[in-house]
Design an enzyme around this catalytic site. Structure first.
Site, PDB file in Angstrom:
ATOM      1  N   TYR A 153      -8.355  16.275  -8.111  1.00 41.01           N
ATOM      2  CA  TYR A 153      -7.440  15.444  -8.889  1.00 41.01           C
ATOM      3  C   TYR A 153      -6.389  16.310  -9.588  1.00 41.01           C
ATOM      4  CZ  TYR A 153      -5.974  11.947 -12.371  1.00 41.01           C
ATOM      5  OH  TYR A 153      -5.251  11.084 -13.160  1.00 41.01           O
ATOM      6  N   ASP A 205       0.884  -1.164   0.000  1.00 35.24           N
ATOM      7  CA  ASP A 205       0.000   0.000   0.000  1.00 35.24           C
ATOM      8  C   ASP A 205       0.921   1.213   0.000  1.00 35.24           C
ATOM      9  OD1 ASP A 205      -1.649   2.145   0.552  1.00 35.24           O
ATOM     10  OD2 ASP A 205      -2.889   1.035   1.981  1.00 35.24           O
ATOM     11  N   VAL A 206       0.876   2.011  -1.059  1.00 37.45           N
ATOM     12  CA  VAL A 206       1.835   3.123  -1.146  1.00 37.45           C
ATOM     13  C   VAL A 206       1.605   4.169  -0.056  1.00 37.45           C
ATOM     14  CG1 VAL A 206       2.336   2.867  -3.617  1.00 37.45           C
ATOM     15  CG2 VAL A 206       0.446   4.355  -2.895  1.00 37.45           C
TER      16      VAL A 206
HETATM   17  P1  NDP Z   1      -6.324   2.005 -12.532  1.00 39.86           P
HETATM   18  O1  NDP Z   1      -7.427   2.262 -11.565  1.00 39.86           O
HETATM   19  O2  NDP Z   1      -6.527   0.967 -13.573  1.00 39.86           O
HETATM   20  O3  NDP Z   1      -4.971   1.693 -11.752  1.00 39.86           O
HETATM   21  C1  NDP Z   1      -4.626   2.338 -10.576  1.00 39.86           C
HETATM   22  C2  NDP Z   1      -3.542   1.541  -9.877  1.00 39.86           C
HETATM   23  O4  NDP Z   1      -3.128   2.249  -8.708  1.00 39.86           O
HETATM   24  C3  NDP Z   1      -4.019   0.177  -9.443  1.00 39.86           C
HETATM   25  O5  NDP Z   1      -3.038  -0.777  -9.767  1.00 39.86           O
HETATM   26  C4  NDP Z   1      -4.151   0.297  -7.939  1.00 39.86           C
HETATM   27  O6  NDP Z   1      -3.812  -0.937  -7.308  1.00 39.86           O
HETATM   28  C5  NDP Z   1      -3.075   1.332  -7.638  1.00 39.86           C
HETATM   29  N1  NDP Z   1      -3.277   1.973  -6.342  1.00 39.86           N
HETATM   30  C6  NDP Z   1      -4.262   2.824  -5.969  1.00 39.86           C
HETATM   31  N2  NDP Z   1      -4.141   3.125  -4.668  1.00 39.86           N
HETATM   32  C7  NDP Z   1      -3.039   2.438  -4.201  1.00 39.86           C
HETATM   33  C8  NDP Z   1      -2.411   2.306  -2.933  1.00 39.86           C
HETATM   34  N3  NDP Z   1      -2.857   2.946  -1.860  1.00 39.86           N
HETATM   35  N4  NDP Z   1      -1.322   1.515  -2.842  1.00 39.86           N
HETATM   36  C9  NDP Z   1      -0.855   0.849  -3.923  1.00 39.86           C
HETATM   37  N5  NDP Z   1      -1.413   0.928  -5.139  1.00 39.86           N
HETATM   38  C10 NDP Z   1      -2.501   1.715  -5.276  1.00 39.86           C
HETATM   39  O7  NDP Z   1      -6.037   3.435 -13.209  1.00 39.86           O
HETATM   40  P2  NDP Z   1      -4.954   3.904 -14.281  1.00 39.86           P
HETATM   41  O8  NDP Z   1      -4.124   2.800 -14.746  1.00 39.86           O
HETATM   42  O9  NDP Z   1      -5.681   4.715 -15.275  1.00 39.86           O
HETATM   43  O10 NDP Z   1      -4.106   4.912 -13.380  1.00 39.86           O
HETATM   44  C11 NDP Z   1      -2.697   4.847 -13.264  1.00 39.86           C
HETATM   45  C12 NDP Z   1      -2.165   6.258 -13.115  1.00 39.86           C
HETATM   46  O11 NDP Z   1      -2.416   6.995 -14.323  1.00 39.86           O
HETATM   47  C13 NDP Z   1      -2.799   7.055 -11.985  1.00 39.86           C
HETATM   48  O12 NDP Z   1      -1.820   7.807 -11.326  1.00 39.86           O
HETATM   49  C14 NDP Z   1      -3.780   7.978 -12.722  1.00 39.86           C
HETATM   50  O13 NDP Z   1      -4.021   9.164 -12.004  1.00 39.86           O
HETATM   51  C15 NDP Z   1      -3.005   8.237 -14.012  1.00 39.86           C
HETATM   52  N6  NDP Z   1      -3.781   8.702 -15.157  1.00 39.86           N
HETATM   53  C16 NDP Z   1      -4.828   7.979 -15.645  1.00 39.86           C
HETATM   54  C17 NDP Z   1      -5.562   8.451 -16.725  1.00 39.86           C
HETATM   55  C18 NDP Z   1      -6.737   7.724 -17.297  1.00 39.86           C
HETATM   56  O14 NDP Z   1      -7.486   8.299 -18.114  1.00 39.86           O
HETATM   57  N7  NDP Z   1      -6.960   6.455 -16.949  1.00 39.86           N
HETATM   58  C19 NDP Z   1      -5.235   9.734 -17.377  1.00 39.86           C
HETATM   59  C20 NDP Z   1      -4.106  10.404 -16.773  1.00 39.86           C
HETATM   60  C21 NDP Z   1      -3.414   9.890 -15.727  1.00 39.86           C
HETATM   61  P3  NDP Z   1      -4.562  -1.603  -6.045  1.00 39.86           P
HETATM   62  O15 NDP Z   1      -5.969  -1.083  -6.030  1.00 39.86           O
HETATM   63  O16 NDP Z   1      -4.473  -3.065  -6.313  1.00 39.86           O
HETATM   64  O17 NDP Z   1      -3.747  -1.186  -4.870  1.00 39.86           O
END
Ligand code: NDP
Length: 251
Positions: free
Chosen positions: A145, A58-59
């Site tokens: 955000y 968990d980050v």
């Molecule tokens: P997803 O929801 O598919 O992925 C998000 C990831 O972040 C998951 O693997 C989740 O893993 C992880 N995560 C969230 N909270 C935690 C935590 N507390 N500890 C560890 N891991 C965490 O979204 P995206 O792939 O789209 O997002 C990835 C990044 O890209 C983010 O930073 C997002 O803001 C950014 N982004 C996305 C865009 C989009 O349109 N999709 C556009 C621009 C930027 P788990 O829940 O298993 O912990």
């Protein structure tokens, strides 16, 4: 830095979306990948498929993040874990949405950098890739955000200054709309989610961003791609808006 089995990457948020795609792309180049997230079942499946090393992390767990950075040499950090909440109206969200979003997108990303940088500097080898967003660059109705992604934008710029003379590279990626699970986490209401996500356009897919990350990291060492903005061809940003206010006469 060459992308091969002698290189080690830590990809946060690797259990879905962009992070998972980056982990896959790195593994395709034989890079040793620590794939970190909370959903370990997803990471284990990814590990079976790609040979990455699953890390339940968990980050927001500061001690665990610092311990990981202390114990594991990391050449490439892809600071990608993140989420969006209270999109459209920060005042309608919960206080917890604000805390969780800032903690995950900013505080955790900073601590992650603090955890891995000393080792990178000592070894004279490293690349930090921060996953920001177009929301960090342009005015959009996503104040919470956007604040966090704007912070990632400034962080990436300032870090380049702080790291002068170390040989460590820093890259900021600013994706536009990418089809991932992002909106499943961001929006609770099914109807609202459908409204936001049905663009009737061809959105980006996670591998488009992973390809960009690979380009930045694989570029010759002399090349620092400081920032890369990637949007769907059918999505644009900016422009003025004129919206009449019904209560103007009573002002
Ligand atoms: P997803 O929801 O598919 O992925 C998000 C990831 O972040 C998951 O693997 C989740 O893993 C992880 N995560 C969230 N909270 C935690 C935590 N507390 N500890 C560890 N891991 C965490 O979204 P995206 O792939 O789209 O997002 C990835 C990044 O890209 C983010 O930073 C997002 O803001 C950014 N982004 C996305 C865009 C989009 O349109 N999709 C556009 C621009 C930027 P788990 O829940 O298993 O912990």
């Amino acid at each position: 830095m060459s992308l091969d089995r002698n290189t080690t990457a830590l990809v946060t948020g690797a259990s879905s979306g962009i992070g998972e795609a980056v982990a896959r792309a790195f593994r395709a180049r034989d890079v040793q990948v620590y794939a970190a997230a909370r959903r370990i079942d997803r990471l284990e499946k990814l590990a079976d498929e790609t040979g990455c090393i699953p890390v339940k992390l968990d980050v927001r767990d500061r001690e665990a993040v610092m311990a990981f950075g202390r114990d594991q040499p990391v050449d490439i950090l892809v600071n990608n874990a993140g989420l969006g909440r209270a999109l459209g109206s920060i005042w309608k969200g919960e206080v917890e949405d604000i805390v969780t979003t800032v903690d995950t997108n900013v505080t955790a990303a900073l601590i992650m950098i603090k955890a891995v940088l000393p080792g990178m500097i000592e070894r004279g080898r490293g690349h930090i890739v921060n996953m920001s967003s177009v929301a960090g660059l342009y005015p959009l109705p996503m104040a919470l955000y956007g604040t966090t992604k704007g912070a990632m934008h400034k962080l990436s710029r300032d870090l380049r200054q702080e790291l002068k003379g170390t040989g460590i590279r820093v890259t900021e990626i600013n994706p536009g709309r990418v089809i991932t699970e992002f909106y499943d986490v961001a929006v609770d209401d099914d109807e609202q989610r459908q409204e936001i996500t049905q663009t009737h356009c061809e959105d980006l897919v996670a591998s488009d961003i992973a390809d960009a990350v690979v380009y930045c990291v694989d570029a010759p060492w002399r090349v620092n791609v400081s920032q890369m903005e990637i949007a769907p061809t059918e999505q644009t940003y900016g422009g003025a808006q004129f919206v009449p206010f019904k209560g103007r006469d009573s002002q």
